[in-house]
Design an enzyme around this catalytic site. Structure first.
Site, PDB file in Angstrom:
ATOM      1  N   SER A 248      -2.705   0.486   4.432  1.00  0.00           N
ATOM      2  CA  SER A 248      -2.231  -0.639   3.635  1.00  0.00           C
ATOM      3  C   SER A 248      -3.138  -0.785   2.420  1.00  0.00           C
ATOM      4  CB  SER A 248      -2.253  -1.921   4.466  1.00  0.00           C
ATOM      5  OG  SER A 248      -3.601  -2.336   4.628  1.00  0.00           O
ATOM      6  N   LYS A 249      -2.823  -1.762   1.599  1.00  0.00           N
ATOM      7  CA  LYS A 249      -3.577  -1.961   0.349  1.00  0.00           C
ATOM      8  C   LYS A 249      -5.076  -2.148   0.592  1.00  0.00           C
ATOM      9  CE  LYS A 249      -0.112  -3.477  -2.899  1.00  0.00           C
ATOM     10  NZ  LYS A 249       0.872  -4.492  -2.516  1.00  0.00           N
TER      11      LYS A 249
END
Ligand code: GLU
Length: 471
Positions: free
Chosen positions: A240-241
């Site tokens: 994820s980010k």
């Protein structure tokens, strides 16, 4: 005769093209290329509340940047509702699907009851055997899943995966607003587009037995499946980010070369001995599912950066001279529309590419070749621009002012005359000159630097350094 391979990348346009999607697209593309097959782009935009045209554009932009051109498409599912309708009617006519009139409140209540009595929380099949429609209710259409037996997915990566049919729900294939749902549209499209291999992330593995049942209900042969391993961050959580940029175009912005990213992506699941750097031709030649593992792959930004530096070293100066221009503009080193002499720029790049890991680093280093003025790094200035170096710089400037030929050899002669006169080593002169020329203490060889910066700017920079010492 062997069948013609047809594969597809089927993104839902609910976000930008991200690392996982790009990896799926790449494996499809490689499989098609390796087998002289056809690669299809299909936009799965039936979720109208979350899909946007901007995301479609962004996905296309990302794929083009990576060089993953498709042979057919892009198709959009929202333009294919008539086709889905035809197949849904066929399932209804053959008794493989049925109308369901249960309201969401009823379903919710039955679900709660199921939980409290420890029963499976799936649709209880109440409307399966209705003889008459319920008046004034807009029904959904459900697919009649078998309740007994097993469905086997023979996956090219995961092997033999067995699902118990009693776990499968009578899933909704048409919503009450008339829109078809994912498991139906994906099967219809894969049939209609004659897809031979479904290659996608293994988050879809659980959908596969449901889809296989739909193929069989429609009397179509089931394609082969290859479910790609998950991509995790370094902490083993789903990528994820938090783990760094996940959007493909963010890597463009950060100065990565598309082929470096492609090379990185392919290693998220696939390997070929211990080779790390591949040309696209090699990837096409070597790619097969025999070398795709089922273990999750870990995203490693440092390795991607290393690969990028390798691609920069191996790229031609001419290519880099083109690619670096937008970054020179972005870093305000040149202004929009300003042009640089290409031969000169290529020469400058040749001195920097071994030390630049991204196009941004390359652009930033080019600043001291291009700029009128350099800014001094405070520490470098304190350490090297002082009384001790002042006379050296003055003599060097005088020496350089007296020559026109700024060749490596001539420059070396002038430097030698100055160091001999003052009884110092080359590095005692070279470091202050480097600070004068670049503002810092790290740069390519001092002679090639001066040769490329040229006489006028070099004299100006030496002059400025002497003034800075005197001030
Ligand atoms: N549209 C799905 C997604 O973006 C992919 C479906 C498929 O490949 O079968 O996750």
């Amino acid at each position: 005769m062997t069948e013609k391979i047809r594969v597809r990348f089927a993104p839902s346009p609910t976000g930008f093209l991200h690392i996982g999607g790009a990896r799926t697209a790449l494996f499809n593309w490689l499989y098609a290329k390796h087998n002289n097959g056809t690669f299809i782009l299909r936009i799965e935009d039936t979720d109208r509340t979350r899909s946007t045209d901007e995301y479609i554009e962004a996905i296309i932009e990302g794929m083009k940047w990576l060089g993953l051109e498709w042979d057919e498409g892009p198709f959009r599912q929202t333009e294919r509702f008539d086709i889905y309708k035809k197949y849904i009617d066929k399932l209804l006519e053959t008794g493989k699907a049925y109308y369901c009139y249960c309201s969401s409140e009823d379903l919710e209540e039955r679900r709660r009851l199921a939980i409290s009595t420890g029963k499976p929380q799936k649709y209880d099949g109440r409307c399966r055997h209705l003889k008459e429609p319920v008046k004034e209710v807009n029904p959904v259409v459900r697919f009649k899943m078998p309740h007994h037996g097993q469905t086997v997915v023979d996956d090219l990566i995961r092997g033999h995966v067995v699902f118990e049919n009693e776990q499968l729900d009578d899933l909704i294939i048409l919503r009450s607003d008339g829109t078809p749902t994912y498991n139906l549209t994906v099967v219809v499209d894969d049939v209609d587009m004659k897809i031979t291999h479904v290659i996608r992330g293994d988050d879809h593995l659980n959908n596969t037995p449901r889809q296989i049942q739909i193929y069989e209900a429609l009397n179509y042969s089931v394609p082969k499946f290859a479910h790609l391993p998950m991509i995790l961050g370094s902490d083993k959580a789903r990528l994820s980010k938090r783990h760094g940029a996940t959007s493909v175009m963010a890597y463009y912005e950060m100065g990565y070369l598309p082929d470096a990213l492609v090379n990185y992506l392919v290693r998220l699941g696939w390997s070929y001995g211990d080779q790390e750097v591949f040309t696209k031709e090699e990837l096409i030649q070597y790619f097969s599912f025999d070398h795709v593992g089922s273990a999750a792959a870990v995203f490693n930004p440092e390795k991607l950066l290393w690969l990028n530096s390798q691609y920069i070293i191996n790229a031609s100066n001419e290519k880099l001279a083109e690619l670096v221009i937008p970054f020179l503009i972005k870093e305000r080193i040149i202004s929009e529309g300003e042009s640089l002499d290409k031969e000169w720029l290529m020469k400058a790049i040749g001195t920097l590419k071994e030390r630049s890991r991204t196009l941004i680093e390359l652009a930033v280093s080019l600043r001291y070749y291009i700029a009128e003025e350099v800014e001094y790094d405070t520490k470098a200035k304190e350490k090297f621009l002082n009384q001790k170096s002042r006379d050296l710089l003055i003599d060097l400037k005088e020496g350089l002012a007296s020559i026109e030929d700024f060749s490596h050899q001539k420059l070396e002669e002038i430097f030698k005359a100055v160091t001999e006169k003052h009884g110092v080593k080359l590095k005692d002169l070279a470091q202050p000159v480097r600070v004068a020329m670049t503002g810092g203490t790290a740069s390519p060889g001092i002679f090639e630097l001066i040769e490329i910066v040229g006489k006028k700017k070099t004299l100006r920079r030496l002059e400025k350094a002497v003034k800075a010492i005197e001030a």
